[in-house]
Structure formats: C-alpha cells, structure tokens
Design a protein around this motif. Structure first.
Motif, mmCIF file in Angstrom:
data_model
loop_
_atom_site.group_PDB
_atom_site.id
_atom_site.type_symbol
_atom_site.label_atom_id
_atom_site.label_comp_id
_atom_site.label_asym_id
_atom_site.label_seq_id
_atom_site.Cartn_x
_atom_site.Cartn_y
_atom_site.Cartn_z
ATOM 1 N N GLU A 167 -34.631 -38.239 -3.634
ATOM 2 C CA GLU A 167 -34.221 -37.618 -4.888
ATOM 3 C C GLU A 167 -33.672 -38.775 -5.822
ATOM 4 O OE1 GLU A 167 -31.483 -34.393 -4.397
ATOM 5 O OE2 GLU A 167 -31.485 -34.176 -6.552
ATOM 6 N N TRP A 168 -33.143 -39.945 -5.290
ATOM 7 C CA TRP A 168 -32.740 -40.963 -6.208
ATOM 8 C C TRP A 168 -33.859 -41.697 -6.919
ATOM 9 C CZ3 TRP A 168 -29.206 -42.191 -9.241
ATOM 10 C CH2 TRP A 168 -29.125 -43.689 -9.545
ATOM 11 N N LYS A 169 -35.034 -41.572 -6.217
ATOM 12 C CA LYS A 169 -36.299 -42.289 -6.846
ATOM 13 C C LYS A 169 -36.835 -41.525 -7.930
ATOM 14 C CE LYS A 169 -37.964 -44.175 -2.167
ATOM 15 N NZ LYS A 169 -38.810 -44.002 -1.076
ATOM 16 N N VAL A 170 -36.573 -40.166 -7.863
ATOM 17 C CA VAL A 170 -37.035 -39.201 -8.881
ATOM 18 C C VAL A 170 -35.962 -39.297 -10.098
ATOM 19 C CG1 VAL A 170 -37.124 -36.755 -9.413
ATOM 20 C CG2 VAL A 170 -37.800 -37.302 -7.241
ATOM 21 N N ILE A 171 -34.881 -39.549 -9.986
ATOM 22 C CA ILE A 171 -33.685 -39.703 -11.000
ATOM 23 C C ILE A 171 -34.218 -41.052 -11.739
ATOM 24 C CG2 ILE A 171 -31.293 -40.040 -11.562
ATOM 25 C CD1 ILE A 171 -30.693 -38.276 -8.888
ATOM 26 N N LEU A 172 -34.550 -42.090 -11.095
ATOM 27 C CA LEU A 172 -34.878 -43.325 -11.478
ATOM 28 C C LEU A 172 -36.150 -43.274 -12.375
ATOM 29 C CD1 LEU A 172 -33.786 -46.064 -8.860
ATOM 30 C CD2 LEU A 172 -32.440 -45.389 -11.081
#
Ligand code: NAI
Length: 475
Positions: A167-172
């Motif tokens: 999810e953090w990858k998607v946000i970044l």
C-alpha cells in the motif's frame, strides 16, 4: 458531476434503505432540524473518507442540508455498499438521468490503486481548489495531504524500498504523479481549517503527528467522545462481529472456542457478542488493566500461543500489527476462522501467509477465502484480513452510527465556525456536547431521565442542566 460508483441503477434501492435508516438515526435528524435555518456549514468544502454505507449516506446528506459542499470516498476497499453510493450520487429527488447528489468515488472491491485514486479525486474540487475541511476515518485522507505537502517541501518523493508494504508503494506512486511543482498539496494543507477523525487508529496517527510537530491543521478526535467509542466501538461491534461471521461462514458459534485479541472497546463488544452466541471466549491482552477487566468479566485470559492450535474462531481487535502471524495460522486447526475487526489489515500477517511455501488460496465467495497448507489442512480468512464487519457484512446498525455521526457533524460545525478557538492540536468535544448527543437518542428508546433537584445538583457540585461528570470520568 464527476463521480465513480458501481451502478447508478441501484440508487432507488439505496434511497429506500436511507429512508429506513433516517428513522433509526434520531441524532442526525434532530441536528438537521436544529440547523435548518442557520446552515452553519455554508461555505464548508468537506472531503469525507469514511465507509460509504447507508448510515454514511444519512451523514453526508445531513452535512449537505447544513450547507456544505461535499465529496466522498470509502476508507476501505471492501466497505462500500454500492446501493448507498449510487443513492448519494443521485441525491434525494434525483434520478440516474438527473443527478442532484454528491460526488462519490467508491465501490465494493476496489484495488489499492483504485482506492488511492478515489481519495485523490475526492480531494480535488472541480474549481481547481481542494477541501477546507476533512472528515476522516482512519486518517488516510489526512495522511495523503500531509505526505504530499511534506514531499513538496522536500522537493521530491522518496523511492519505495522493496520491503515497504504494497500500500505504501501505491501511495508513493500516486504522490510521485501529483507532487509536480504546482504546490497543490501545500495549498490544500493551508486551506484546511481542520479534520474530524472517526476512529481509534486515525486518532492515534493524529496524536503522533501533533507530538512530532508535523500536524498541519487542528483536529477533533471524535472517537473519544464517550457517545462514540463507548457505543459504536462496543455496542456496534457487539452487533456486527456476529453479522460478519454469519454472512461469511454461517458456522454455528455456540460451543466453539473463540479467541478475541485485545479487550479495549471493540474487544469488549466482540467478546460479549460471542459469549452471547454460546461460544467459549478466550481473550488476549498486553495491558494489565484490560486483562483484569476481561478476567473479572468472566473470560479466560491467556496468550495466543497457548490456544492457537485448539480455537475455532479468531478475531483481532487491537489496532496493532502482526497480532496473528503466518506461523500462528500454520498451527491452527482445520477450518479455523481467522478475522480482523480492527481498522487496518496488518493485524493479521496476510503477506507472510501468502509466502508460506506450497500455500494455496481459493475463493469460496467474495471476501471469504480458504488457505490450504501443504499438509492439506486449511483455514478460512475473512475479508482478506480487513475489517470483517464491513467487508463481509454491512457494518454497524443505524442507531449506533447516529451517535457517532452526530458527534461528527457537531465537530465539523465546531471546527468550521469557531476555527480561532482551535489552534493546531488534537481536541475532543466538550462534555456538554457529548451529553447532548446522548440526549438526542433517549426518546427513541423510551428512556425517561430523572431530573436533578437544585439541592441535589448543588450537593454533587454540578449544574442541573449538566455536564454531570468531570472530563476524567471513565464511564
Ligand atoms: P482500544 O485501544 O480501546 O483497544 C485495543 C486493545 O488492544 C487495547 O486494550 C490494547 O491493550 C490491546 N492490544 C494492543 N496490542 C495487543 C496485542 N499485541 N495483543 C493483545 N492485545 C493488544 O481500541 P478500540 O477502540 O477497541 O479499537 C480497536 C481497533 O478497532 C482500532 O483499529 C479501531 O480503529 C478499530 N475500530 C473498528 C471498528 C469496526 O467497525 N470495525 C469500530 C471501531 C473501532
């Protein structure tokens, strides 16, 4: 109107359920009547990120009746009720060909990319500006604005490391596309007068930002209104945890061994409900006070390791991460049911489960999966480890959400109309407003309140009209 929902033809069904819900949400309807003339939210541009359910539809339409301009997303990929989303877009008195409602970007079963796309859309007003208020549940909208502004200031978005959660990858990735020199996120953060936060997990994030000095605007912690956490978290989950288990599995709960991890407000509601169904409930806790409460409420309190091989049903309620590990799941008995009702999906190590050599995942139906281990035994995981009461069922019933959402509306009015009283920081609503929310729900239940005499009020040192308790009273 820009919007994205699953199917506008569901709007009529959604409208009928909204009408039923309105009757069960006396607090919200009373607030509508109270502010019908003054419209205190006129000029407010509210971006809401909160499960797009029928109850939330009544909240959204209350904000609109009070004068607000609203855009909405769900705060979870599985929690949207598509008929509710459609009805809100169509709006009261509208039709699919004549949209009179509110832009909603939400459907049941979003991917993570779609989820964050929706959040981004709802934060962008068609006139090129953004919201001046956020109504958040879990803090995702608040997080996106803060991170965007932080990276704009730094001049770049950091690259994700391989070990970062998906999810953090998607946000970044989203921020990399939107931190573009326009200063959009900084301007958005500056424009926002405040955020009202619904849940324990989001409130936790706000206090952390306030402590670190990174909070960009004032926040009202709605969760810790007594009429929110001691009602929604407890009585709401007491209702919806069973609903989630039943709709997902229909397994008989009576006689089974159920483990509830965490004995906070949510854990108390879940344990009570499971016991009510005849389960033998075992609680795990890290806090001696909550552990002692659980013991005195008659529950066995032990560690997960002690019971993981023998229990039938697991529910995590901690708001913490890595509560049920992949190793725990491998040790569970055949067809044990594993579920989480806490806000985020990392209470259960789903990523670790997927990496077990030879593991096989099979969909029984949406939001219900069996995971079969190499030795042939399997477990049943609900809502892919996300909150099961909203993923597998329809969340809390209207009456309890009326308490939570009346707090939300009052908090929005406070922050929007009395901004100068709230320097950047995290606040709870004053006690008299908390008592007001409760008061608005008494008649519907036929409650007759005793009135203090003047002498009695003086004797216990309160006003006849309240507040009746000090701020530190625990209920
Ligand atoms: P809380 O803070 O009152 O309770 C959490 C409890 O978990 C605490 O007593 C804590 O000591 C315990 N805990 C923490 N780590 C633990 C561990 N490793 N093992 C065992 N126990 C542990 O929080 P509350 O209000 O009960 O909320 C819990 C979660 O549920 C939050 O994420 C909240 O946002 C969410 N929530 C979900 C709702 C839903 O409808 N699904 C409704 C309301 C809240």
């Amino acid at each position: 109107m820009d919007y994205k929902v699953a199917d506008l033809s569901l709007a009529a069904f959604g409208r009928r359920e909204i009408q039923l819900a309105e009757h069960e949400m006396p607090g919200l309807m009373a607030v509508r009547r109270e502010y019908a003339e003054s419209k205190p939210l006129r000029g407010a541009k509210i971006m809401g990120s909160l499960h797009m359910t029928i109850q939330t539809a009544v909240l959204i339409e209350t904000l609109v009746e009070l004068g607000a301009d609203v855009r909405w997303v769900s705060c979870n990929i599985f929690s949207t009720q598509d008929h509710a989303a459609a009805a809100v877009v169509v709006g009261p008195g509208g039709t699919p060909d004549d949209l009179r409602g509110v832009p909603v970007f939400a459907w049941k079963g979003e991917t993570l990319e779609e989820y964050w796309w929706c959040t981004d859309q709802a934060l962008a007003w068609p006139d090129g500006t953004g919201p001046n208020m956020i109504l958040d549940d879990g803090g995702d909208a608040t997080l996106l604005v803060h991170k965007g502004a932080e990276y704009e200031k730094a001049g770049a978005v950091p690259s994700a490391s391989e070990d970062d959660p998906e999810e953090w990858k998607v946000i970044l990735d989203l921020l990399r596309r939107t931190v573009d020199g326009s200063g959009r996120w900084t301007k958005t953060a500056e424009r926002i007068k405040g955020v009202t936060e619904e849940t324990t997990t989001g409130v936790h994030r706000l206090y952390e930002m306030a402590k670190a000095g990174t909070l960009a605007f004032p926040a009202i912690n709605v969760n810790d209104s007594v009429t929110k956490s001691k009602f929604d978290n407890k009585y709401g989950c007491r209702h919806s945890v069973i609903d989630g288990l039943n709709r997902a599995t229909d397994v008989l709960i009576g006689g089974k061994v159920a483990v509830v991890c965490g004995y906070g407000d949510v854990g108390k509601g879940c344990s009570d409900a499971l016991r009510g169904q005849g389960a033998r409930v075992i609680v795990t806790e890290i806090d001696p006070i909550c552990a002692l409460q659980a013991a005195m409420d008659g529950f066995q309190v032990t560690t997960l390791d002690d019971v993981v091989e023998t229990a039938d049903i697991f529910v995590t309620t901690t708001g913490n991460f890595n509560i049920i590990t992949a190793d725990h799941m491998a040790r569970m008995k055949h067809q044990a049911i594993v579920s989480n009702i806490g806000h985020f999906d990392n209470e259960i190590d789903m990523a670790g489960l997927a990496k077990i050599p030879g593991i096989k995942k099979e969909e029984v139906k949406p939001q219900v999966h069996t995971w079969t281990f190499e030795d042939g035994h399997s477990i049943i995981v609900l809502a892919e480890g996300r909150l099961m009461n909203l993923g597998c069922a329809t969340g809390h019933p209207s009456f309890v959400m009326s308490n939570s959402f009346t707090n939300q509306v009052i908090a929005q009015i406070e922050l929007f109309t009395k901004t100068e009283n709230y320097p950047v920081g995290v606040y709870t609503l004053p006690k008299h407003l908390d008592e007001k929310v409760a008061r608005l729900h008494l008649d519907a239940l036929g409650v007759k309140l005793t009135t203090l005499t003047k002498e009695q009020a003086a004797y216990i040192g309160v006003d006849v009209e309240g507040p009746y308790k000090s701020d530190h009273y625990r209920y």
